[in-house]
Design an enzyme around this catalytic site. Structure first.
Site, PDB file in Angstrom:
ATOM      1  N   ASP A  45      31.171  77.060  27.199  1.00  0.00           N
ATOM      2  CA  ASP A  45      32.205  78.113  27.253  1.00  0.00           C
ATOM      3  C   ASP A  45      33.044  77.954  28.515  1.00  0.00           C
ATOM      4  O   ASP A  45      32.734  78.545  29.532  1.00  0.00           O
ATOM      5  CB  ASP A  45      31.536  79.495  27.213  1.00  0.00           C
ATOM      6  CG  ASP A  45      32.540  80.628  27.216  1.00  0.00           C
ATOM      7  OD1 ASP A  45      33.739  80.380  27.008  1.00  0.00           O
ATOM      8  OD2 ASP A  45      32.103  81.770  27.442  1.00  0.00           O
ATOM      9  N   GLU A  79      40.621  83.263  31.529  1.00  0.00           N
ATOM     10  CA  GLU A  79      40.317  83.961  30.267  1.00  0.00           C
ATOM     11  C   GLU A  79      39.206  84.965  30.475  1.00  0.00           C
ATOM     12  O   GLU A  79      39.239  86.085  29.970  1.00  0.00           O
ATOM     13  CB  GLU A  79      39.902  82.939  29.192  1.00  0.00           C
ATOM     14  CG  GLU A  79      39.764  83.537  27.789  1.00  0.00           C
ATOM     15  CD  GLU A  79      38.358  83.984  27.416  1.00  0.00           C
ATOM     16  OE1 GLU A  79      38.202  84.531  26.327  1.00  0.00           O
ATOM     17  OE2 GLU A  79      37.409  83.797  28.205  1.00  0.00           O
TER      18      GLU A  79
HETATM   19 ZN   LIG Z   1      35.179  81.522  26.287  1.00  0.00          ZN
END
Ligand SMILES: [Zn+2]
Length: 238
Positions: A45, A79
């Site tokens: 991620d 993000e």
């Molecule tokens: Zn992510």
């Protein structure tokens, strides 16, 4: 319980690269976030999505692919702090520039160790939320691809939880892939995808252990091919 909180102002960047050619009134924005949470390196991620789109950009250049529509690759910053980079990008587009973006493809976590092949449910057929007009067609490109590969998929809610959120908020159709985060894999999913029931799709989600060991290369390989297929499809479509 220990709370480890950073408060302060930091500077971050989006990294953007686009094809020299292709219609600039039908731009395909291909995005993946480049940051991780402070707790870990974020290889799954979102090193997984970032690496996939980087390789596609490099291959398009290497193979001298001349897209019909301009392809703009975006590695979003921050993000994890609330879609900051993609929101900033969309906020700074003029009305004309918004109109010139045909669609947004988003790839955030595509190598989860205990994976399911999720496709964003663009038309809201299985989940409560539909995307802007056209999101259905994007979803269909992925569904057709996986059907052709003989690989089952599941729909995942189009809830704006990743960088496509600011795009759909201004009416730009979007789509993308996901292999699961903190939710728990079911017995039914194990019957189709293998893996371990009762465990998170990504047991190291937002943790220090999100290292290279936290990647399913099988998932990454399958999903990367689907990413490449979708980018080329929309780069070439009339
Ligand atoms: Zn992510």
């Amino acid at each position: 319980m220990i709370a480890d909180v950073f408060r302060g102002i930091v500077t971050t960047s989006n990294v953007i690269a686009e094809t020299p050619g292709g219609r600039d009134d039908r731009v395909v924005v291909v995005g993946a976030h480049l940051d991780s949470v402070p707790q870990g390196p974020g290889i799954q991620d979102n090193g997984s999505g970032s690496a996939a789109i980087l390789e596609i950009a490099l291959q398009m250049a290497e193979l001298d692919i001349e897209p019909r529509n301009k392809v703009r690759f975006a590695w979003w910053g921050a993000e994890e702090s609330g879609l900051v980079g993609s929101q900033f990008y969309v906020d700074n587009l003029s009305k004309r520039e918004i109109k010139n973006i045909a669609l947004n493809l988003n790839f955030d976590m595509i190598g989860s160790p205990n994976f399911v092949r999720f496709v964003y449910d663009g038309n809201g057929s299985d989940t409560p939320l539909a995307g802007p007009n056209g999101s259905k067609n994007i979803e269909q490109v992925f569904l057709d691809y996986f059907i052709n590969q003989g690989l089952p998929t599941e729909p995942t809610a189009f809830d704006g939880r990743s960088d496509y959120g600011p795009f759909i908020a201004v009416g730009i159709p979007a789509g993308g892939l996901f292999t699961g985060a903190e939710r728990i894999k079911t017995e039914d999913e194990v019957a189709i995808y293998g893996g371990t029931a009762g465990e998170q799709y990504d047991p190291c989600y937002h943790l220090a252990c999100d290292t290279f060991d936290n990647i399913s290369l099988e998932a990454l390989d399958q999903m990367s091919d689907a990413v490449a297929h979708s980018v080329l499809t929309f780069a070439m479509t009339t």
